[in-house]
Design an enzyme around this catalytic site. Structure first.
Site, mmCIF file in Angstrom:
data_model
loop_
_atom_site.group_PDB
_atom_site.id
_atom_site.type_symbol
_atom_site.label_atom_id
_atom_site.label_comp_id
_atom_site.label_asym_id
_atom_site.label_seq_id
_atom_site.Cartn_x
_atom_site.Cartn_y
_atom_site.Cartn_z
ATOM 1 N N ASP A 141 38.160 34.615 44.999
ATOM 2 C CA ASP A 141 37.219 35.375 44.428
ATOM 3 C C ASP A 141 36.090 35.284 45.103
ATOM 4 O O ASP A 141 35.203 36.114 45.391
ATOM 5 C CB ASP A 141 36.756 35.029 42.738
ATOM 6 C CG ASP A 141 38.042 35.722 42.058
ATOM 7 O OD1 ASP A 141 38.791 36.153 42.411
ATOM 8 O OD2 ASP A 141 37.735 35.755 40.601
ATOM 9 N N SER A 162 23.285 40.095 36.966
ATOM 10 C CA SER A 162 24.468 40.458 37.517
ATOM 11 C C SER A 162 25.002 41.793 36.868
ATOM 12 O O SER A 162 24.728 41.991 35.603
ATOM 13 C CB SER A 162 25.715 39.479 37.014
ATOM 14 O OG SER A 162 26.619 40.097 37.815
ATOM 15 N N GLY A 200 37.754 39.841 34.338
ATOM 16 C CA GLY A 200 38.747 39.308 35.673
ATOM 17 C C GLY A 200 38.151 40.111 37.076
ATOM 18 O O GLY A 200 38.830 40.408 37.783
ATOM 19 N N GLY A 253 33.733 38.319 32.348
ATOM 20 C CA GLY A 253 34.950 37.924 31.612
ATOM 21 C C GLY A 253 36.159 38.993 31.620
ATOM 22 O O GLY A 253 36.984 39.070 30.624
ATOM 23 N N LYS A 296 34.943 41.608 42.236
ATOM 24 C CA LYS A 296 36.180 41.690 43.177
ATOM 25 C C LYS A 296 37.089 42.388 42.311
ATOM 26 O O LYS A 296 37.072 42.417 40.908
ATOM 27 C CB LYS A 296 36.767 40.522 43.845
ATOM 28 C CG LYS A 296 37.347 39.457 42.769
ATOM 29 C CD LYS A 296 38.913 39.692 42.453
ATOM 30 C CE LYS A 296 39.467 39.142 41.314
ATOM 31 N NZ LYS A 296 39.369 38.605 40.299
ATOM 32 N N GLY A 302 35.753 38.847 38.720
ATOM 33 C CA GLY A 302 34.781 37.956 39.757
ATOM 34 C C GLY A 302 33.474 37.631 39.426
ATOM 35 O O GLY A 302 32.954 37.666 40.515
ATOM 36 N N SER A 303 32.919 38.026 38.119
ATOM 37 C CA SER A 303 31.628 37.895 37.893
ATOM 38 C C SER A 303 30.996 36.589 38.155
ATOM 39 O O SER A 303 30.031 36.213 38.702
ATOM 40 C CB SER A 303 31.323 38.120 36.512
ATOM 41 O OG SER A 303 32.046 37.517 35.710
ATOM 42 N N SER A 304 31.870 35.456 37.925
ATOM 43 C CA SER A 304 31.576 34.045 38.351
ATOM 44 C C SER A 304 31.553 33.801 39.689
ATOM 45 O O SER A 304 30.416 33.391 40.171
ATOM 46 C CB SER A 304 32.508 33.141 37.476
ATOM 47 O OG SER A 304 32.784 32.284 38.441
#
Ligand code: PMV
Length: 431
Positions: free
Chosen positions: A197, A138, A145, A143, A22, A147-149
């Site tokens: 996110d 992925s 910002g 890291g 995102k 929205g990888s998590s």
């Protein structure tokens, strides 16, 4: 495209789930004070391949962060104890130390915790009986910002919901379920996430968000919903300048304590920008000339106001200057103080100019990701272009030593797909 499992414990085909990263378009920082924010999905995604096994074990393979864990059902905490946790993040206290032994302190630890939490909550012993393997890759930068998590958690939760027999299709109800469980995963990883996110990664498209309210999808996008309107073309630029979201939010609070009226006026101005942009995006024509002109002004204004809040950085201003010289508006995105900026690429942009902007930013040491914002959210497929997922992965080019010999385990082959092949698993826009 999606075929329901014949039964949770019965034979089932390999399938793939995916979810996007995102970007915050408008309203960061102001959202902390109850104002409107607007976020959109990236066309960079996390992908999970899920295959059945026959030995009653579950394998989690995350090559990006060097995780390869194989767990028996007995290593999970029981569902009742997980349900009684005050906070999903407390799951660490329920796991036998040996489960986490190889992953102390790294991102692998968080991934194992989330996996264990979601498995214990969702997958019962019957569904686990034959076992499964899950590999997540992925293409969302970690890291930054972006929205990888959340992309990871949405892809993971979708896969586990399907294995458990709770999810058979990614429809409105399915997305609600996925969003709720991915949020739990985010809680395991981040404590008190806002939920924006995982909402973007689930629903895709553009979302309007205010604190304490459910994120509101702006039914406008290329998210596979009712409209086929194109998304917004952007360059996302990672300055690689490290930033601390917590420190930046605290800095804005301090400034507001000293200059309450002035800062509240800035917040109000940001709110009016976000609200108007959200209305425009909701109208369903993000790429039309009039909307684009409006958004261009909104992007420039929002960046200036964020700088007034003290969260700018010379590297971010450099992005704005380089892009602005070629008539492309830019702003910081996320917490600021470094991190990422987004550059809006107008529909009529000259490709030479886009290449020049990219070239200058890369020469300045930044990473530049061309992307389309507002595309599909979570997806779950048994087929890729009509070919069963397993056969597609077998046939795709692989970076396994020895080349594509078709002999290696499907999961290993997926782990070794080049990024370009992985990207082909993205759901087709508007389908
Ligand atoms: O650092 P990011 O990209 O996750 O964004 C932080 C956004 C803020 O508005 C600054 C903080 C927040 O919690 O909304």
């Amino acid at each position: 495209m999606v075929v329901a499992l014949s039964s949770p414990a019965g034979p089932w085909p390999a399938f793939v789930t995916s979810a996007p990263g995102k970007v915050i378009l408008f309203g960061e920082h102001a959202v902390v004070y109850g104002k409107t924010a607007v976020a959109g999905s990236l066309d960079m995604r996390a992908y999970a391949l899920c295959t059945p096994r026959t030995d009653g074990l579950a394998r989690l393979l995350l090559p990006d962060i060097s995780v390869d864990a194989t767990l028996p059902f007995a290593s999970l905490p029981c569902r009742a104890s997980v349900e009684q946790l005050a906070h999903p993040g407390d799951v660490a206290g329920l796991l036998a130390p040996h489960v986490l032994a190889d992953y102390e302190g790294g991102p692998g630890r968080t991934a194992i915790l989330t996996f264990a939490y979601l498995c214990a909550s969702l997958v019962d012993e019957a569904a686990w009986a034959e076992g499964f393997s899950l590999c997540v890759r992925s293409l969302v930068p970690v890291g930054s910002g972006l929205g990888s998590s959340a992309a990871f958690h949405v892809a993971l939760a979708t896969a586990l919901l399907r294995i458990s027999g709770r999810l058979t299709a990614v429809d409105a109800l399915g997305r609600k379920l996925v969003d709720a469980w991915a949020f739990r995963g985010e809680q395991v990883a981040h404590g008190t996430p806002s939920g924006i996110d995982n909402a973007v990664a689930t629903h895709g498209g553009f979302l309007r968000y205010t604190k304490g309210a459910a994120p509101q999808p702006l039914g406008n996008s290329a998210a596979g919903g009712s409209s086929s309107a194109a998304g917004l073309r952007m360059l996302v630029c990672d300055t690689h300048v490290p930033k601390s979201t917590m420190a930046l939010v605290a800095g804005v609070r301090e400034l507001r304590d000293q200059h309450t009226e002035a800062i509240d006026a800035v917040m109000q101005a940001i709110d009016s920008i976000s609200t108007r942009a959200a209305d425009l995006l909701a109208a369903g024509k993000p790429g039309c000339a009039e909307a684009e002109r409006h958004l261009a002004g909104a992007v420039r204004l929002n960046h200036g106001l964020l700088c007034a809040l003290g969260v700018g950085h010379p590297a971010l201003d450099l992005v704005c200057r380089v892009a602005g010289q070629r008539c492309m508006p830019a702003k910081l995105t996320g917490a600021g103080g470094g991190g990422c900026a987004l550059v809006l690429v107008p529909a009529e942009a000259d490709e030479q100019a886009v290449a020049e902007v990219t070239g200058e930013l890369v020469a300045a040491g930044f990473a530049c990701y061309p992307t389309v914002v507002g595309g599909p959210g979570v997806a779950m497929d048994d087929f890729v272009d009509g070919v069963p997922v397993a056969r597609w992965v077998e046939a795709a080019p692989s970076e396994l030593p020895g080349g594509a010999d078709g002999q290696s385990d499907l999961i290993e082959r997926f782990a070794a797909l080049p990024d370009a092949a992985l990207a082909q698993l993205a759901p087709r826009t508007g389908t």
